[in-house]
Each structure stands twice: as C-alpha cells, then as structure tokens.
Design a protein around this motif. Structure first.
Motif, PDB file in Angstrom:
ATOM      1  N   ALA A 120       0.842  -1.192   0.000  1.00 35.71           N
ATOM      2  CA  ALA A 120       0.000   0.000   0.000  1.00 35.71           C
ATOM      3  C   ALA A 120       0.881   1.248   0.000  1.00 35.71           C
ATOM      4  N   LYS A 121       0.456   2.264  -0.724  1.00 31.73           N
ATOM      5  CA  LYS A 121       1.206   3.516  -0.800  1.00 31.73           C
ATOM      6  C   LYS A 121       0.358   4.665  -0.271  1.00 31.73           C
ATOM      7  N   ARG A 122       0.979   5.510   0.545  1.00 32.27           N
ATOM      8  CA  ARG A 122       0.281   6.657   1.110  1.00 32.27           C
ATOM      9  C   ARG A 122       0.598   7.942   0.347  1.00 32.27           C
ATOM     10  N   TRP A 123      -0.398   8.792   0.278  1.00 33.87           N
ATOM     11  CA  TRP A 123      -0.231  10.134  -0.277  1.00 33.87           C
ATOM     12  C   TRP A 123       0.426  10.978   0.808  1.00 33.87           C
ATOM     13  N   ASP A 124       1.646  11.461   0.572  1.00 31.95           N
ATOM     14  CA  ASP A 124       2.310  12.263   1.594  1.00 31.95           C
ATOM     15  C   ASP A 124       2.423  13.708   1.153  1.00 31.95           C
ATOM     16  N   SER A 125       2.955  14.538   2.013  1.00 34.18           N
ATOM     17  CA  SER A 125       2.976  15.981   1.797  1.00 34.18           C
ATOM     18  C   SER A 125       3.784  16.362   0.556  1.00 34.18           C
ATOM     19  N   ARG A 126       4.752  15.520   0.164  1.00 32.52           N
ATOM     20  CA  ARG A 126       5.561  15.828  -1.017  1.00 32.52           C
ATOM     21  C   ARG A 126       4.742  15.739  -2.303  1.00 32.52           C
ATOM     22  N   MET A 127       3.594  15.082  -2.230  1.00 34.52           N
ATOM     23  CA  MET A 127       2.752  14.899  -3.414  1.00 34.52           C
ATOM     24  C   MET A 127       1.673  15.965  -3.519  1.00 34.52           C
ATOM     25  N   SER A 128       1.525  16.790  -2.496  1.00 33.80           N
ATOM     26  CA  SER A 128       0.443  17.781  -2.500  1.00 33.80           C
ATOM     27  C   SER A 128       0.615  18.776  -3.638  1.00 33.80           C
ATOM     28  N   PHE A 129      -0.498  19.340  -4.076  1.00 30.39           N
ATOM     29  CA  PHE A 129      -0.492  20.314  -5.170  1.00 30.39           C
ATOM     30  C   PHE A 129       0.396  21.488  -4.790  1.00 30.39           C
ATOM     31  N   PRO A 130       1.345  21.850  -5.635  1.00 31.78           N
ATOM     32  CA  PRO A 130       2.272  22.937  -5.306  1.00 31.78           C
ATOM     33  C   PRO A 130       1.548  24.251  -5.035  1.00 31.78           C
ATOM     34  N   ALA A 131       1.902  24.906  -3.945  1.00 24.42           N
ATOM     35  CA  ALA A 131       1.252  26.167  -3.570  1.00 24.42           C
ATOM     36  C   ALA A 131       1.685  27.291  -4.480  1.00 24.42           C
TER      37      ALA A 131
END
Length: 423
Positions: free
Chosen positions: A412-423
């Motif tokens: 299983a792979k988690r969505w982490d903060s590095r993947m968030s839409f760039p601000a």
C-alpha cells in the motif's frame, strides 16, 4: 438547478450560465463556470493561435475539436512520424505550417499556445520548453510519467506565469456536472463508495511497418518507460471523478496488476484492480482490463439514498426492501387474517441488483471537449487560468501514478505531503 432534459450546446450553456451567475455551481466546478461564460460571450477578434504537437489518433481527434471551438485557430502541426502528420494535414480546411520537430515549431514563432498529444514521457519536457518560449499549454492527460514531473509542470506554469490546462473533459460534461450537483445537494445521501471500471477487449497494439524499428514509438502505451498503461491512459479519468465526488485526493492506495492475457512482449499490465482510500474510510474500487468489454467504462457513485451512474446518464433511488414472510405473518396475526405462509422460496429475497429504470441525468447534443478548448482560449487571452482545474488534473495524475507504484511494489502507498499540489 441543472435540469435533466435533452441538451443542445446552446441551451446547456445558457442554462448553466444562469445557474453559475447565482453562485450555485462555483464552489464545486468553478472552471466550468468560467468556460461556459466565455463560450457565450461574443467571438473575439483575436483567436488564439495554436500549434498541435502530436498528431496520432488522439491528436487528430483533438484537432477536429479545436477546429470547431470558438476562439481557437490551428496554425501549425508537428509530428516526427510522417504518416500521422500527413493524416492531420488532410483534415485541415487550409494548409498550415508543418514540422517534424516540436522545438523547430516553437522557435518559428507565430504561436500563442500549444496543444500536446504526444506519448506520456514527452509531456513534461515539451510543456516546460513551451513555457520557456512564452507559450501557454493545453496537455493531454495524464500529466506526466512521474510524480516529480507533474510537480515540475505545475511549478513551471506558476513560475513563468503561463496557463497550463490538462485534458479532463468530464469536468465540463453536462452529465457529470448534473451528477456532482446531485451529490452536493444530498440527493443520494452520504456517499461512501465509488465503483469504477474501464474494460476493453483489444490488444491496444497498432500495426508497425515491417523493418521500420518503430515498435516502441508506435506502441509506446505497452512499455513502462513510456507509459503507465491502464493507469495513466484510462484510470486518471475515473480517479478524477472519484476525487470530485469526495472533494479530496485519496490518502492511500493498494492494488494488484498483472499481464494475464496479452503475453506479447509488453511490460505494462493488461489487468489491474485497486482500492483508493479517502478520509473517513470512503473508497474508490477500480478495475480495468483488456480482454472483456461487457461493462465498458462506467462509474457508480453509491450513497445511502441512491446511486448515480454518470457514464450511463442515470440516477437511481434506493428501493424500499421487500417485506419478508415473517413480517407478513405478524401483520396477518394482528389483523386476524388466515392464509398460507411461505417458509422457503420468496420468504428470503435474494439481494439482486435493482432493475428499476431510474431517472435521466443531463444528456444530449453537446460536446464537452469543445467547451474545454473554448475555456482554454479564454484563459490564454485574459491571462486567467480556469480556477481549480489544474489541481483536479494534478491530483488525478498523481493518484494514478501512486496506484501504479502500489501494484509494482506489492505494498500500500500513502499520499504524503511531497505529493500535495504545489502552492
């Protein structure tokens, strides 16, 4: 409210815009509001000059849409495979400039924007080169081959002040807009699951001229270094729908993939099954394969009060469950009635699918692909990207790539903060 009736393009735009002006849609489809308003405005004298990079099957379909879209003018074509370029040129009402190298087309000038419909691994490089040349970009989904490239495209657009729009036509579809409106209004209650599938019966392989050495170039979808296969070519669309329904990106994904039918040298999966988990335990259950087309492409948005199947244009309310035999017996006793009471058979009803016809969603003579290009042209002219659209596209592309990672790793792979839409 977007009423369920037969839509032609003009009627839909007029009705949608009247709804949008009241702010009823702006919170969950602001991109479509802006595009619909732009499409109704008088035609601008300064059409956006567009060069199309990639004129294969998908590129030629987009070309036909562009030629009908208000405010768009195709002035150049580019493909490094001459037969594709010739086929695209034959569709044009008048001759346009032709190029075999996209860099030469960009350097030649005379463009405001490019439409990119090339193999996935080219998207990021061509997008960033276009930004460097001062051009805006409409790019076919998925965004790019890696999550890092997806981020680079968004960051490049922000850094250069350019418009970047990704091809997700469902975001402009009257049927899907009506479906999401019903979800937002609570018409189907609390939604806890979206079930989606895209099933085909095809090898996905195109003919390659004998001795040409073009196998990987023409059949790029079948090779991992160029494509994520079913995940990036198909699943991105339906992940986007689930994200829209749940109003978020997934938190975790697990899945299994295999090459279980087309054992022809490809190294992308021809069969995938995944579960995307969202906050609160909500889920997208997704399957796709290439050896049976019975159920085709569909989504089922499942709520406590009803189900929406947007691909089929249908909305179903939850039917009241049948009264079992024991409940009938209690009622008869209370009423002093006497009759045979079934012990087996229909006393316990099998839980078969609901077969009621349901209600129509918005449907009719309308091409959402044209509206997305008209919205793009307006964004280019006014230097105002369609609000919220790029975030939707980014999240679906990243989720599809995360799903591919989960299948490849068996974890299983988690969505982490590095993947968030760039601000």
């Amino acid at each position: 409210m977007i009423r369920s009736s037969d839509y032609n393009r003009r009627n839909f735009l007029a009705q949608f815009s009247s709804v949008a002006s009241l702010g009823a849609v702006s919170s969950w489809a602001p991109w479509a509001v802006q595009a619909a308003l732009a499409a109704q405005s008088p035609a601008a004298n300064d059409a956006v000059r567009i060069g199309v990079i990639g004129t294969g099957r998908r590129g030629r379909t987009l070309l036909l849409n562009l030629m009908q879209a208000k405010g768009c003018e195709v002035v150049a074509l580019c493909d490094d495979y001459a037969p594709h370029l010739d086929q695209a040129a034959a569709l044009m009402p008048k001759p346009v400039r032709r190029f075999a190298d996209y860099r030469a087309m960009i350097d030649a000038g005379g463009l405001d924007a490019v439409v990119i419909a090339t193999p996935l691994h080219w998207h990021a490089r061509q997008t960033l080169d276009a930004f460097d040349a001062g051009l805006d970009v409409w790019c076919e989904k998925a965004m790019a081959r890696t999550i890092g490239e997806c981020r680079a495209m968004v960051e490049g657009a922000k850094r250069k002040g350019r418009v970047l729009q990704i091809g997700h036509q469902r975001l402009f579809s009257p049927t899907y807009l009506d479906a999401i409106q019903k979800v937002r209004s609570g018409a189907i209650g609390t939604v806890t699951q979206v079930r989606a599938s895209w099933h085909r019966n095809t090898s996905w392989r195109v003919p390659v001229p004998a001795g040409s050495g073009l196998e990987e170039r023409l059949n790029w979808r079948l090779y991992r270094k160029f494509s994520g296969g079913l995940m990036t070519e198909l699943a991105t669309h339906q992940i986007q729908v689930a994200n829209w329904v749940f109003d978020s990106a997934p938190e975790r994904v697990m899945g299994s993939g295999s090459i279980c039918f087309w054992k022809d040298g490809r190294d992308v999966y021809d069969h995938v099954a995944l579960i995307f988990e969202y906050s609160g335990g909500r889920k997208l259950v997704y399957t796709s394969h290439l050896n049976n087309r019975r159920y085709g492409a569909e989504e089922q948005i499942q709520g406590s009060k009803g189900t929406i199947e947007p691909a089929l244009g249908r909305f179903y309310s939850e039917a009241a469950p049948p009264v079992p035999g024991l409940a009938k017996l209690a009622k008869d006793v209370a009423n002093n009635a006497r009759r045979p009471i079934p012990i087996g058979g229909r006393t316990w009803w099998p839980e078969l699918p609901v077969t009621t016809p349901g209600e129509d969603l918005a449907w009719g003579e309308y091409d959402e692909s044209m509206l997305q290009f008209e919205g793009f042209a307006d964004a280019v002219r006014n230097r105002q990207p369609l609000p919220g659209h790029l975030r939707e596209a980014y999240n679906s592309s990243v989720a599809s790539l995360l799903g591919e990672q989960a299948m490849r790793s068996g974890k299983a792979k988690r969505w982490d903060s590095r993947m968030s839409f760039p601000a």
